[in-house]
Write an enzyme that holds these catalytic residues in place. Structure first.
Site, short mmCIF file in Angstrom:
data_model
loop_
_atom_site.label_atom_id
_atom_site.label_comp_id
_atom_site.label_asym_id
_atom_site.label_seq_id
_atom_site.Cartn_x
_atom_site.Cartn_y
_atom_site.Cartn_z
N GLY A 496 28.67 -41.21 -22.72
CA GLY A 496 27.98 -39.87 -22.97
C GLY A 496 28.59 -38.57 -22.13
O GLY A 496 28.18 -37.65 -22.22
N ALA A 719 24.34 -31.28 -10.88
CA ALA A 719 24.30 -32.80 -11.60
C ALA A 719 25.27 -33.55 -10.26
O ALA A 719 26.03 -33.13 -9.58
CB ALA A 719 24.99 -32.79 -12.84
N GLY A 721 26.49 -37.67 -9.92
CA GLY A 721 26.97 -38.89 -10.76
C GLY A 721 25.96 -39.75 -11.00
O GLY A 721 25.27 -40.06 -9.98
N VAL A 722 25.41 -40.20 -12.23
CA VAL A 722 24.39 -41.22 -12.47
C VAL A 722 24.52 -42.44 -12.71
O VAL A 722 23.61 -43.31 -12.76
CB VAL A 722 23.64 -40.45 -13.55
CG1 VAL A 722 22.99 -39.03 -13.26
CG2 VAL A 722 24.03 -40.61 -14.91
N GLU A 724 26.25 -45.27 -11.39
CA GLU A 724 26.27 -46.22 -10.38
C GLU A 724 24.85 -46.54 -9.88
O GLU A 724 24.66 -47.50 -9.51
CB GLU A 724 27.42 -46.08 -9.45
CG GLU A 724 28.65 -46.22 -9.96
CD GLU A 724 29.94 -45.86 -9.31
OE1 GLU A 724 29.93 -44.57 -9.00
OE2 GLU A 724 30.73 -46.64 -8.80
#
Lengths: 765, 159, 282
Positions: A496, A719, A721-722, A724
């Site tokens: 994504g 935003a 990082g999503v 981990e």
């Protein structure tokens, strides 16, 4: 309402159609004309001296085009084992043949003469003096007080020179090392803040336990694969399924001693990575060597079994953890001693042991961590490397403390969480992070405060933190004469990220998302990009994309200024056109018109460039709650409810963010409940999906995801990082829920039926 | 060892092939016919990535010798969309975000299509159970189930 | 996979003749043998498909109340057969426990049994159905009761060339149930499997059978436990005794899945559960 029109909205991904129609090209889908099939010849023993490799029979098999061993590696860098193997599946040679079955047959025909050696698979056994020394001598034994004391004595005896500085340095080091000597040590890491002994002494409650976490495989669904083609000029093209084409390029160059210019790496659509798809040796280098030898393209593709024996999974570890707190709920001290199973090489994520600290104010903290050699393959990153293991220990023990002092587990955590401005190690102070917001959000969404549990049912909560990485990247943006926007870059899409980049650029250039096209270049054409791991892509490439779009935006305004004969300050870009501010009648020119104008005059194509290095990242928190039911007769656990919240900073594509949260949570669930790589004297004994259990849809309920947005100062639109964070708390969430359900604390994962039944028995059931 | 003449009818096209009996249907589809949409995830029938539909039934093509598929009607992921229109299952996977890396997706879509063809009126629990042969490592299944239920509902409504 | 000669005979006699030769293997659904050949644990020189032989498939309810299940019936058909679901519930439940739907669409019940894995999911159901196994060979046909078929892991009484053609399930039982001990809901191999089948008359058990999988070198019946039940009503005390007796019949191994002790304990727990459900269903 959001002030944004494209970012923050759920959009269909840029690769949607190719992925649901089978058109997407993964590594094994690449099939250049004349391609040969490679097969790696692997050790059949976990520890052995190699007395000989005989390829004569294999060479006679029709269809075999090349057989290579370490002798065929001109640089001499180790690609294949020569005199000794340290794990089952270690590569010894490779074959190229006209047919995959022929390659496999040839591999079987290669005779390896082994002298089998004693094997050690358990870290706690490997550190004992009786264990076989995997690397032959005592250089891998851990430093210890006795050794340092000996050095001090030796230096003090030297009366001719002044060693007082050296001696005082060694003396101050003395306390850092334990009394015991550990063997087969591959690496170590130590840190200390405050005085843990004092902290424990002042504590009303002290809990100590040993946590055992198994080695697990990333289990990306696409096994490792590469296709390499060396042409007559020596130029090498590698189609690689990898998270980092540029890392693979430099890896191949370094291993084979050839310049970067001679290697072009084409990243193919990636069938999952999770940190495990950076390795260079695994398939890429053998494919290149075989292609160089045969002059034909060669594909080397691992089987699932090879993935388990010679993949680079996440390390297992043993963590001895001790926590002290006051009876009113303040954590005073925590101490960890961890042994990480790094396998035959060094490199386990031992530094992550520090994550036992969690997101709490712990004034006194001491962490000692060792990597330990065993007869297994090396390890690599797996989604927040090392954090799930350390946080499992930390968050399990927090619940034990909460129980002993009679506090609600959520309240206990909220009370101890760090706040903005709190000191953190290395002299910094805690930034604004939604720790409490995220935990509160999951508690509210799950119905924690008025939770009910039937017989053998229980609720568990845990939180886990992780901070995304960052690295360099470059993006080009161009605006075309139809008003469409093209993006070019070199970063691998990791479920994504290309979509997020497209959204950011559409947002800034105020065009519809649908009119943006994104292309990834190979390492010959694209600007350098950091690897797609460590939750870096949206952070790094999002920032890079912003710079590129802003550059193009600026160029657009300049062109419009020229075309409309207006000062730039009186112009604004919105809805895909440059408008004259407060013009009456309205006056504007579309992006397409501007692009066409620029092409036909002296402007040239509208191009924006973004080049980004790094910015400090902000931690993120994942908080999860599970409700489970345990069958005390069989020990089987069923998860009834699984709720996961996460501070994502800002969700650029909310549906994709939810997908990351759900997927990470389920990977954590799997590690807690069923996954483990098992080893015996012959190496890995469960190299397949029958006995290495990955959960299916039948094992799970709907995962409810809750997005919390506390913006990161340097993230694109805030935003973070999503990818981990969501795996980090689940191991403890599940263990805490099981404890709540049946009253037994499982400290060794996975929480499999036999373990639960045995724990109930030893608890008097 | 003798090769065998095999006539594979794949997505309506006939392929006359001469193949070794040891070749699986998966290998022949990918390497010989050139349809690489069907994926190899484990080659032991345990992950479902290679699911295709043979004579109306979903099967793992890695567990079928191609010689035994001769004369049978085979549908792969490439044969699902018709006249440029995505199949409702494909469209639902896009709309709900039911895929991430996409490697398991062709197998998941084929398994889901076969289930929906057989009976679209299943509960979420029944679909979760019936799709247990397909491993997805990315999504945690939540959005896949959402997609399958949505597609089933649509098929059910137009049936 | 090593290469092999492939045969598709259209008669049993031809299949039998080919199968009697050295290094020959049968291919029914293929889901076991293909795994074996890929792992190189099996390397037959010839593979004989049974798929073109007429009359080996299908599930038929006979006039006398017995059910005939062709060896080439797909496991998925066994799972979904209304006759089997109604009269031999444990067998249908066992069939539903095998692999995925995709696998069950390929795998046959004959293959599941002939492979002779002690952990086969249909075997406990066949044991408690007291199935008769029809076998055809070069020297004619014979019938063997299912509990006499197995001689060891992967071993049966089948002579070279002999092929299982049919399972006959006599005298329907009135209630039966199968439970598999596992970790995952689906796609797991049985840690152990327990089936129970009972006939009841006025609340009294007239006839009970207990079949155990993955607790001994072959699938077994727990006859001592069965004998405790005949002529009695099911009380909690009796249930406890029967569980213990069944556990005593088990001689499991420890392996990577679980310990022998755990298996034995689970025989006790699951025998009580399957039996209770079987009685509730009767």
């Amino acid at each position: 309402m959001s002030e944004h029109t494209v970012v923050g909205q759920t959009v269909a991904r840029v690769d949607a159609v190719e992925k649901v129609t089978g058109a997407a090209q993964y590594g094994a889908d690449v099939h250049p004309p004349g391609m040969l099939y490679g097969k790696i010849v692997r050790s059949k023993h976990a520890h052995a001296n190699i007395l000989g490799i005989d390829t004569t029979e294999a060479e006679k098999l029709p269809g075999v085009k090349a057989i290579i061993t370490q002798d065929d590696v001109p640089s001499g860098r180790r690609v294949f084992a020569t005199d000794k193997v340290l794990y089952l599946g270690e590569p010894l040679a490779a074959v190229a043949a006209t047919d995959p079955d022929v390659a496999e047959e040839a591999a079987e025909l290669i005779k390896i003469d082994y002298e089998v050696l004693p094997v050690v698979q358990d870290v706690m056994e490997a550190i004992q003096p009786s264990a076989p020394r995997l690397h032959g001598d005592d250089t891998k034994d851990g430093p210890n007080r006795r050794e340092i004391a000996t050095q001090i004595r030796r230096l003090s005896r030297d009366k001719e020179n002044d060693h007082s500085n050296e001696i005082s340095k060694l003396e101050s080091e003395l306390d850092n090392y334990p009394d015991e000597v550990y063997y087969n040590i591959s690496a170590e890491s130590h840190s200390e803040a405050g005085d843990v002994e004092k902290g424990f002494a002042e504590s009303d409650v002290v809990v100590e336990d040993t946590y055992v976490i198994p080695r697990v495989h990333q289990t990306y669904m696409e096994p490792h694969v590469s296709v390499a083609s060396a042409d007559s000029s020596g130029k090498i093209t590698v189609w690689a399924s990898t998270q980092g084409p540029f890392a693979i390029r430099s890896g191949i160059a370094g291993t084979l001693g050839i310049p970067l210019t001679q290697i072009n790496v084409i990243g193919t659509t990636m069938g999952g990575g999770f940190g495990g798809r950076f390795g260079v040796i695994i398939t890429h280098v053998p494919a290149v060597l075989l292609s160089q030898k045969t002059g034909r393209p060669v594909r080397v593709q691992m089987t699932r079994e090879e993935e388990f024996t010679d993949g680079r999974p996440a390390p297992g570890c043993v963590i001895k953890l001790k926590t002290g707190a006051t009876k009113d709920g303040h954590i005073l001290a925590r101490q960890a001693l961890a042994f990480w199973d790094s396998g035959s090489v060094s490199g386990a994520s031992i530094g992550s042991t520090i994550r036992v600290r969690g997101v709490y104010k712990i004034p006194n903290l001491k962490v000692d961590a060792y990597g330990v050699h065993t007869n297994k393959s090396g390890t690599a990153a797996y989604r927040a490397p090392g954090a799930p293991q350390a946080i499992f220990a930390g968050e399990s023990q927090l619940d034990e403390i909460a129980e002993r002092i009679g506090m609600d587990p959520v309240e206990f955590r909220l009370m101890n969480m760090r706040e903005e401005g709190d000191p953190v190690p290395a002299g910094a102070s805690e930034p604004k992070v939604g720790y409490k917001e995220t935990l509160q959000a999951v508690a509210d969404a799950a119905g924690w405060w008025d939770r009910e549990a039937g017989e053998n049912q229980g609720w568990g909560v845990a939180v886990g933190d992780w901070t995304n990485g960052c690295g360099p990247g470059g993006v080009y943006v161009s605006v075309h004469e139809d008003g469409s926007v093209r993006i070019f870059h070199g970063s691998m899409d990791i479920t994504g990220t290309d979509t997020a980049i497209s959204q950011i650029i559409a947002e800034i250039l105020t065009v519809p998302y649908e009119s943006v096209t994104i292309r990834r270049g190979d390492t010959d054409s694209a600007p350098y990009s950091t690897g797609s791991g460590g939750s870096v892509v949206t952070f790094t490439m999002g920032n890079t994309a912003k710079l590129a779009a802003e550059d193009a935006h600026q160029r657009v305004l300049e062109l419009a200024s020229e075309r409309l004969n207006m000062n730039v300050d009186n112009l604004e870009l919105r809805d895909g056109a440059v408008h004259v501010v407060s013009a009456d009648p309205p006056k504007s020119i579309s992006l397409g018109e501007l692009a066409a104008y620029s092409l036909s005059t002296t402007g040239g194509p509208i191009v924006g460039k973004g080049s980004f290095a790094r910015q400090p990242s902000t931690p993120a928190l994942a908080a999860q709650i599970a409700k489970v039911e345990v069958d005390p007769g069989t020990g089987r656990t069923r998860v009834l409810k699984l709720v996961a919240s996460q501070d994502v900073g800002f969700a650029i594509n909310p549906m994709a963010v939810e997908g990351q949260i759900e997927g990470g949570t389920v990977q954590g669930y799997a590690w807690a409940m069923m996954e483990e790589m098992q080893y015996g004297d012959d190496g890995n004994i469960n190299p397949g999906f029958v006995d290495y259990r990955v959960p299916t849809s039948a094992d799970l309920p709907t995962v409810e995801s809750v997005i919390v947005e506390v913006p990161a100062p340097n993230g694109p639109y805030g935003a973070k990082g999503v990818g981990e964070p969501p795996i980090t708390p689940t191991l403890a969430t599940m263990a805490n829920a099981v404890k709540d359900a049946i009253g037994v604390r499982i400290t060794e994962l996975p929480i499999k039926p036999e373990r639960v039944v045995d724990a109930l028995k030893s608890n008097g059931h | 060892m003798a090769k065998h003449h095999v006539n594979l009818k794949v997505n309506g096209d006939e392929h006359d092939l001469l193949i070794e009996p040891r070749k699986t249907l998966l290998a022949v589809l990918r390497d010989t016919v050139g349809l690489t949409g069907t994926k190899e995830g484990c080659s032991t029938g345990d992950c479902g990535a290679c699911t295709v539909i043979v004579d109306g039934k979903a099967v793992t093509s890695c567990m079928v010798l191609a010689v035994t598929a001769s004369g049978k009607e085979i549908t792969t992921i490439e044969g699902l969309a018709s006249d440029g229109e995505l199949h409702p299952v494909q469209q639902a996977f896009i709309n709900t975000g039911g895929y991430q890396c996409g490697f398991c997706t062709p197998g998941f879509i084929m398994a889901s299509k076969a289930l929906i063809d057989e009976n679209p009126d299943r509960s979420e629990e029944e679909f979760r159970h019936a799709l247990g042969g397909n491993i997805c490592r990315c999504t945690g299944y939540t959005k896949i189930l959402e997609a399958v239920l949505k597609a089933a509902e649509e098929v059910s409504a137009t049936a | 996979m090593k290469n092999f000669e492939f045969y598709e005979p259209t008669t049993l006699a031809e299949a039998s003749r080919l199968f009697a030769q050295e290094h020959a293997q049968l291919l029914a659904g293929g889901t076991d043998i293909i795994i074996g050949m890929k792992a190189l644990t099996e390397a037959p020189q010839s593979v004989i498909s049974l798929q073109k032989i007429p009359g080996l498939a299908g599930i038929t309810a006979e006039a006398d109340g017995s059910i005939s299940v062709g060896a080439m019936a797909k496991v998925r058909e066994v799972e979904l057969s209304p006759d089997i679901q109604q009269h031999h519930t444990a067998l249908a439940e066992g069939a539903a426990e095998i692999g995925s739907i995709q696998i069950r669409n390929l795998a046959t019940i004959g293959g599941n049994i002939a492979h002779a894995s002690p952990a086969a999911d249909t075997v406990a159901g066949l044991l408690v159905a007291d199935a008769q196994v029809d076998i055809a060979g070069e020297d004619g046909e014979r019938t063997v009761p299912i509990n006499e078929l197995f001689t060891g892991p992967g071993q049966t009484v089948l002579a070279p060339g002999e092929i299982i053609t049919r399972f006959r399930l006599p005298s329907p039982t009135s209630g039966s149930h199968y439970i598999k001990h596992k970790i995952r809901e689906v796609m797991d191999l049985a840690f152990i499997g327990v089936a129970a089948a009972v006939n009841l008359e006025n609340g009294v058990i007239t006839n009970a059978r207990i079949g155990l999988a993955a607790v001994a070198p072959t699938p077994i019946r727990a006859t001592e436990a069965e004998n405790l039940l005949a002529g009695n009503e099911l009380t909690p005390e009796l249930l406890a005794q029967v569980g213990e007796a069944a556990a005593a019949a088990a001689t499991p191994i420890s392996d990577l899945r679980c310990s022998a002790e755990h298996r034995t304990e689970m025989v006790d727990v699951l025998t009580r559960r399957t039996l209770q459900t079987a009685v509730d269903r009767a």
